[in-house]
Design an enzyme around this catalytic site. Sequence first.
Site, PDB file in Angstrom:
ATOM      1  CE  LYS A  75      -4.342  -1.551   2.086  1.00 51.79           C
ATOM      2  NZ  LYS A  75      -5.325  -1.228   3.141  1.00 51.79           N
ATOM      3  CB  ALA A 137      -0.280   3.610  15.778  1.00 53.02           C
ATOM      4  N   GLY A 138      -1.373   1.497  13.020  1.00 55.46           N
ATOM      5  CA  GLY A 138      -0.946   1.019  11.712  1.00 55.46           C
ATOM      6  C   GLY A 138      -1.769   1.622  10.586  1.00 55.46           C
ATOM      7  N   GLY A 139      -1.789   0.932   9.448  1.00 52.21           N
ATOM      8  CA  GLY A 139      -2.453   1.454   8.260  1.00 52.21           C
ATOM      9  C   GLY A 139      -3.931   1.710   8.435  1.00 52.21           C
ATOM     10  CG  ASN A 160       0.291   1.280  18.732  1.00 56.33           C
ATOM     11  OD1 ASN A 160      -0.454   0.415  18.274  1.00 56.33           O
ATOM     12  ND2 ASN A 160       1.580   1.330  18.439  1.00 56.33           N
ATOM     13  CB  VAL A 163       3.672   5.229  23.672  1.00 62.58           C
ATOM     14  CG1 VAL A 163       3.139   6.651  23.791  1.00 62.58           C
ATOM     15  CG2 VAL A 163       2.920   4.310  24.638  1.00 62.58           C
ATOM     16  N   GLY A 256     -16.685  -5.071  11.428  1.00 56.80           N
ATOM     17  CA  GLY A 256     -15.788  -4.625  10.370  1.00 56.80           C
ATOM     18  C   GLY A 256     -16.235  -5.001   8.973  1.00 56.80           C
TER      19      GLY A 256
END
Length: 290
Positions: A75, A137-139, A160, A163, A256
Amino acid sequence: MSVSVSVDAETNVVGLIGHPVEHSLSPAMHNAAFKELGLNYVYLAFDVPPERLEGAVRGAADLGIVGLNVTIPHKEAVMELCDELDRDAELIGAVNTVRFSRGKIEGFNTDGEGFLRALREETYFDPRGTKSVILGAGGAARAVSFKLATEGADEIVIANRTVDRAERLAEELKEKVGVKARAIGLDGDEIERELRDADLLVDATPVGMYPNEDEPPLVTADQMHEDLIVNDLVYNPPRTRLLEEAEKAGATPVSGVGMLVYQGALAFELWTGEEAPVEVMREAVLEHLR
Protein backbone atom coordinates in the site's frame (compact mmCIF):
# COMPACT_ATOMS: atom_id res chain seq x y z
CA MET A 1 -22.76 -18.26 -2.75
CA SER A 2 -20.36 -19.31 -5.50
CA VAL A 3 -20.32 -17.03 -8.52
CA SER A 4 -19.66 -18.42 -11.98
CA VAL A 5 -17.85 -15.94 -14.20
CA SER A 6 -18.10 -15.90 -17.99
CA VAL A 7 -15.02 -14.52 -19.73
CA ASP A 8 -14.63 -13.55 -23.38
CA ALA A 9 -12.29 -11.46 -25.52
CA GLU A 10 -13.96 -8.24 -24.36
CA THR A 11 -13.99 -8.94 -20.61
CA ASN A 12 -12.59 -6.11 -18.49
CA VAL A 13 -10.09 -7.30 -15.90
CA VAL A 14 -9.65 -5.85 -12.41
CA GLY A 15 -7.99 -7.46 -9.46
CA LEU A 16 -6.04 -7.51 -6.23
CA ILE A 17 -2.29 -7.41 -5.74
CA GLY A 18 -0.72 -8.33 -2.43
CA HIS A 19 1.41 -10.99 -0.77
CA PRO A 20 -0.28 -13.27 0.22
CA VAL A 21 -3.78 -13.00 -1.31
CA GLU A 22 -5.24 -16.51 -1.22
CA HIS A 23 -7.66 -15.79 1.65
CA SER A 24 -9.04 -12.54 0.22
CA LEU A 25 -12.83 -12.14 0.04
CA SER A 26 -12.55 -9.43 -2.64
CA PRO A 27 -12.90 -11.74 -5.68
CA ALA A 28 -16.17 -13.19 -4.35
CA MET A 29 -17.49 -9.74 -3.41
CA HIS A 30 -16.68 -8.02 -6.71
CA ASN A 31 -17.61 -10.87 -9.03
CA ALA A 32 -21.01 -11.11 -7.32
CA ALA A 33 -21.46 -7.38 -7.97
CA PHE A 34 -20.47 -7.66 -11.64
CA LYS A 35 -22.91 -10.54 -12.12
CA GLU A 36 -25.72 -8.63 -10.40
CA LEU A 37 -25.32 -5.65 -12.76
CA GLY A 38 -24.59 -7.72 -15.86
CA LEU A 39 -21.16 -6.11 -16.34
CA ASN A 40 -18.54 -7.87 -18.44
CA TYR A 41 -15.83 -7.69 -15.78
CA VAL A 42 -13.84 -10.28 -13.86
CA TYR A 43 -11.92 -9.79 -10.59
CA LEU A 44 -8.79 -11.85 -10.00
CA ALA A 45 -6.26 -12.09 -7.17
CA PHE A 46 -2.56 -11.81 -8.00
CA ASP A 47 0.12 -12.82 -5.49
CA VAL A 48 2.92 -10.32 -6.10
CA PRO A 49 6.05 -10.34 -3.91
CA PRO A 50 7.56 -6.91 -3.13
CA GLU A 51 10.46 -7.22 -5.56
CA ARG A 52 8.00 -7.66 -8.45
CA LEU A 53 5.59 -4.85 -7.59
CA GLU A 54 6.74 -2.31 -10.16
CA GLY A 55 6.79 -4.85 -12.98
CA ALA A 56 3.34 -6.11 -12.02
CA VAL A 57 1.74 -2.65 -11.87
CA ARG A 58 3.29 -1.38 -15.08
CA GLY A 59 2.56 -4.69 -16.78
CA ALA A 60 -1.08 -4.48 -15.69
CA ALA A 61 -1.33 -1.03 -17.25
CA ASP A 62 0.25 -2.27 -20.49
CA LEU A 63 -2.13 -5.24 -20.63
CA GLY A 64 -5.18 -3.01 -20.42
CA ILE A 65 -6.26 -4.05 -16.93
CA VAL A 66 -8.80 -1.49 -15.68
CA GLY A 67 -7.64 -1.23 -12.08
CA LEU A 68 -6.34 -2.97 -8.99
CA ASN A 69 -6.95 -3.15 -5.29
CA VAL A 70 -3.71 -3.04 -3.33
CA THR A 71 -3.19 -4.80 -0.02
CA ILE A 72 -0.37 -5.69 2.36
CA PRO A 73 2.57 -5.23 1.87
CA HIS A 74 2.26 -2.87 -1.12
CA LYS A 75 0.00 0.00 0.00
CA GLU A 76 2.84 2.44 0.63
CA ALA A 77 5.31 1.28 -2.02
CA VAL A 78 2.75 1.54 -4.83
CA MET A 79 2.43 5.28 -4.21
CA GLU A 80 5.79 5.80 -5.90
CA LEU A 81 4.38 4.30 -9.11
CA CYS A 82 1.30 6.53 -9.25
CA ASP A 83 1.13 9.59 -11.50
CA GLU A 84 -1.74 11.07 -9.49
CA LEU A 85 -3.00 10.59 -5.92
CA ASP A 86 -6.32 11.55 -4.38
CA ARG A 87 -6.37 13.61 -1.18
CA ASP A 88 -7.08 10.66 1.11
CA ALA A 89 -4.14 8.68 -0.29
CA GLU A 90 -1.83 11.66 0.20
CA LEU A 91 -2.97 12.27 3.79
CA ILE A 92 -2.97 8.62 4.85
CA GLY A 93 0.27 7.85 3.03
CA ALA A 94 -1.09 4.70 1.41
CA VAL A 95 -2.96 3.58 -1.71
CA ASN A 96 -5.49 0.73 -1.68
CA THR A 97 -6.97 1.25 -5.16
CA VAL A 98 -5.35 1.93 -8.52
CA ARG A 99 -7.09 2.95 -11.74
CA PHE A 100 -5.37 2.91 -15.12
CA SER A 101 -6.87 5.80 -17.08
CA ARG A 102 -5.77 8.07 -19.94
CA GLY A 103 -2.30 6.56 -19.88
CA LYS A 104 -1.85 7.38 -16.19
CA ILE A 105 -1.70 5.38 -12.99
CA GLU A 106 -4.14 6.97 -10.52
CA GLY A 107 -3.92 6.10 -6.83
CA PHE A 108 -6.79 6.28 -4.34
CA ASN A 109 -7.45 5.31 -0.75
CA THR A 110 -11.03 4.18 -0.12
CA ASP A 111 -10.41 2.74 3.37
CA GLY A 112 -11.27 5.89 5.33
CA GLU A 113 -14.35 6.76 3.31
CA GLY A 114 -15.44 3.11 3.37
CA PHE A 115 -15.12 3.09 7.15
CA LEU A 116 -17.18 6.27 7.52
CA ARG A 117 -19.92 5.22 5.09
CA ALA A 118 -20.36 1.93 6.90
CA LEU A 119 -20.44 3.66 10.28
CA ARG A 120 -22.98 6.23 9.10
CA GLU A 121 -25.18 3.54 7.58
CA GLU A 122 -25.28 1.49 10.77
CA THR A 123 -25.36 4.24 13.41
CA TYR A 124 -25.99 7.63 11.71
CA PHE A 125 -22.69 8.73 13.30
CA ASP A 126 -21.57 12.28 12.48
CA PRO A 127 -17.88 12.91 13.29
CA ARG A 128 -18.29 16.66 13.76
CA GLY A 129 -17.41 17.74 17.29
CA THR A 130 -16.84 14.18 18.51
CA LYS A 131 -14.11 12.42 20.47
CA SER A 132 -12.76 9.10 19.21
CA VAL A 133 -10.36 6.59 20.73
CA ILE A 134 -8.47 4.53 18.14
CA LEU A 135 -6.72 1.30 19.15
CA GLY A 136 -3.64 0.76 16.99
CA ALA A 137 -1.40 3.01 14.92
CA GLY A 138 -0.95 1.02 11.71
CA GLY A 139 -2.45 1.45 8.26
CA ALA A 140 -6.08 0.96 9.25
CA ALA A 141 -5.73 3.34 12.20
CA ARG A 142 -4.21 5.97 9.90
CA ALA A 143 -7.08 5.68 7.42
CA VAL A 144 -9.73 5.92 10.13
CA SER A 145 -8.13 8.75 12.12
CA PHE A 146 -7.44 10.96 9.10
CA LYS A 147 -11.00 10.49 7.82
CA LEU A 148 -12.46 11.39 11.22
CA ALA A 149 -10.15 14.41 11.44
CA THR A 150 -10.99 15.75 7.98
CA GLU A 151 -14.71 15.28 8.66
CA GLY A 152 -14.64 17.57 11.69
CA ALA A 153 -13.80 15.42 14.73
CA ASP A 154 -12.87 17.51 17.76
CA GLU A 155 -10.48 15.09 19.47
CA ILE A 156 -8.70 11.86 18.53
CA VAL A 157 -6.78 9.66 20.97
CA ILE A 158 -4.41 7.06 19.50
CA ALA A 159 -3.77 4.12 21.85
CA ASN A 160 -0.98 1.76 20.87
CA ARG A 161 1.34 -0.74 22.49
CA THR A 162 4.30 1.19 21.04
CA VAL A 163 3.53 4.71 22.22
CA ASP A 164 6.21 6.27 19.99
CA ARG A 165 4.33 5.10 16.92
CA ALA A 166 1.06 6.48 18.28
CA GLU A 167 2.77 9.80 19.00
CA ARG A 168 4.00 10.05 15.41
CA LEU A 169 0.47 9.53 14.10
CA ALA A 170 -0.99 12.03 16.58
CA GLU A 171 1.59 14.63 15.51
CA GLU A 172 0.75 14.06 11.85
CA LEU A 173 -2.94 14.53 12.56
CA LYS A 174 -2.25 17.82 14.32
CA GLU A 175 0.12 19.10 11.63
CA LYS A 176 -1.81 18.03 8.52
CA VAL A 177 -5.41 18.54 9.66
CA GLY A 178 -5.24 20.67 12.81
CA VAL A 179 -7.28 18.30 14.95
CA LYS A 180 -6.66 17.88 18.68
CA ALA A 181 -4.79 14.56 18.90
CA ARG A 182 -2.68 12.75 21.47
CA ALA A 183 -1.16 9.34 22.12
CA ILE A 184 -1.47 6.90 25.00
CA GLY A 185 -0.43 3.32 25.69
CA LEU A 186 -2.74 0.34 26.06
CA ASP A 187 -2.93 0.60 29.85
CA GLY A 188 -6.47 -0.27 30.91
CA ASP A 189 -6.90 2.62 33.36
CA GLU A 190 -5.72 5.18 30.83
CA ILE A 191 -8.04 3.85 28.13
CA GLU A 192 -10.94 3.80 30.58
CA ARG A 193 -10.35 7.47 31.46
CA GLU A 194 -10.31 8.46 27.80
CA LEU A 195 -13.45 6.48 27.04
CA ARG A 196 -15.55 8.21 29.72
CA ASP A 197 -16.36 11.12 27.42
CA ALA A 198 -15.67 9.42 24.08
CA ASP A 199 -18.29 9.00 21.37
CA LEU A 200 -16.52 6.33 19.34
CA LEU A 201 -14.07 3.49 19.99
CA VAL A 202 -12.41 1.92 16.94
CA ASP A 203 -10.26 -1.19 17.24
CA ALA A 204 -7.88 -1.04 14.27
CA THR A 205 -5.69 -3.90 15.55
CA PRO A 206 -5.86 -7.57 14.49
CA VAL A 207 -6.76 -8.68 18.03
CA GLY A 208 -9.53 -11.29 17.86
CA MET A 209 -9.15 -11.98 14.15
CA TYR A 210 -9.44 -15.55 12.83
CA PRO A 211 -7.86 -17.90 13.81
CA ASN A 212 -7.34 -16.11 17.16
CA GLU A 213 -11.01 -15.44 17.94
CA ASP A 214 -10.54 -16.30 21.62
CA GLU A 215 -7.83 -13.69 22.18
CA PRO A 216 -8.93 -11.34 25.02
CA PRO A 217 -10.15 -7.97 23.73
CA LEU A 218 -8.15 -4.84 24.51
CA VAL A 219 -11.20 -3.15 26.05
CA THR A 220 -13.91 -4.77 28.17
CA ALA A 221 -17.50 -3.90 29.06
CA ASP A 222 -16.61 -2.30 32.40
CA GLN A 223 -14.53 0.33 30.54
CA MET A 224 -17.36 1.29 28.16
CA HIS A 225 -20.57 3.30 28.53
CA GLU A 226 -23.95 2.88 26.88
CA ASP A 227 -23.64 5.93 24.61
CA LEU A 228 -20.41 4.64 23.08
CA ILE A 229 -20.20 3.29 19.53
CA VAL A 230 -17.72 0.40 19.31
CA ASN A 231 -16.42 -0.43 15.83
CA ASP A 232 -14.13 -3.44 15.47
CA LEU A 233 -12.47 -3.37 12.04
CA VAL A 234 -11.91 -7.13 12.20
CA TYR A 235 -14.47 -8.77 9.88
CA ASN A 236 -13.58 -12.44 10.40
CA PRO A 237 -15.38 -13.32 12.59
CA PRO A 238 -18.12 -10.70 12.07
CA ARG A 239 -18.97 -10.83 15.79
CA THR A 240 -15.77 -10.49 17.82
CA ARG A 241 -15.28 -10.68 21.56
CA LEU A 242 -14.89 -6.88 21.63
CA LEU A 243 -18.36 -6.51 20.10
CA GLU A 244 -19.75 -8.95 22.67
CA GLU A 245 -18.27 -6.72 25.39
CA ALA A 246 -19.93 -3.70 23.77
CA GLU A 247 -23.29 -5.47 23.89
CA LYS A 248 -22.78 -6.27 27.58
CA ALA A 249 -22.14 -2.58 28.26
CA GLY A 250 -25.24 -1.48 26.36
CA ALA A 251 -22.98 0.24 23.81
CA THR A 252 -23.57 0.09 20.04
CA PRO A 253 -21.48 -2.62 18.33
CA VAL A 254 -20.39 -2.23 14.68
CA SER A 255 -18.71 -5.06 12.76
CA GLY A 256 -15.79 -4.62 10.37
CA VAL A 257 -17.78 -6.21 7.53
CA GLY A 258 -19.27 -2.84 6.60
CA MET A 259 -15.89 -1.17 6.08
CA LEU A 260 -14.70 -4.09 3.95
CA VAL A 261 -17.80 -3.86 1.78
CA TYR A 262 -17.85 -0.08 1.39
CA GLN A 263 -14.15 0.31 0.60
CA GLY A 264 -14.73 -2.30 -2.09
CA ALA A 265 -17.88 -0.59 -3.32
CA LEU A 266 -15.99 2.68 -3.74
CA ALA A 267 -13.28 0.93 -5.77
CA PHE A 268 -15.99 -0.75 -7.87
CA GLU A 269 -17.47 2.66 -8.67
CA LEU A 270 -14.06 4.13 -9.58
CA TRP A 271 -13.48 1.32 -12.08
CA THR A 272 -16.93 0.91 -13.60
CA GLY A 273 -18.66 4.27 -13.20
CA GLU A 274 -21.69 2.33 -11.92
CA GLU A 275 -23.30 2.45 -8.48
CA ALA A 276 -22.16 -0.59 -6.54
CA PRO A 277 -24.79 -3.13 -5.42
CA VAL A 278 -23.72 -2.89 -1.79
CA GLU A 279 -26.15 -5.44 -0.37
CA VAL A 280 -25.12 -8.05 -2.94
CA MET A 281 -21.49 -7.45 -2.03
CA ARG A 282 -22.26 -7.70 1.68
CA GLU A 283 -24.12 -10.98 1.22
CA ALA A 284 -21.22 -12.42 -0.78
CA VAL A 285 -18.84 -11.58 2.08
CA LEU A 286 -21.13 -12.95 4.79
CA GLU A 287 -21.71 -16.15 2.81
CA HIS A 288 -17.97 -16.81 2.77
CA LEU A 289 -17.69 -16.07 6.50
CA ARG A 290 -20.45 -18.47 7.53
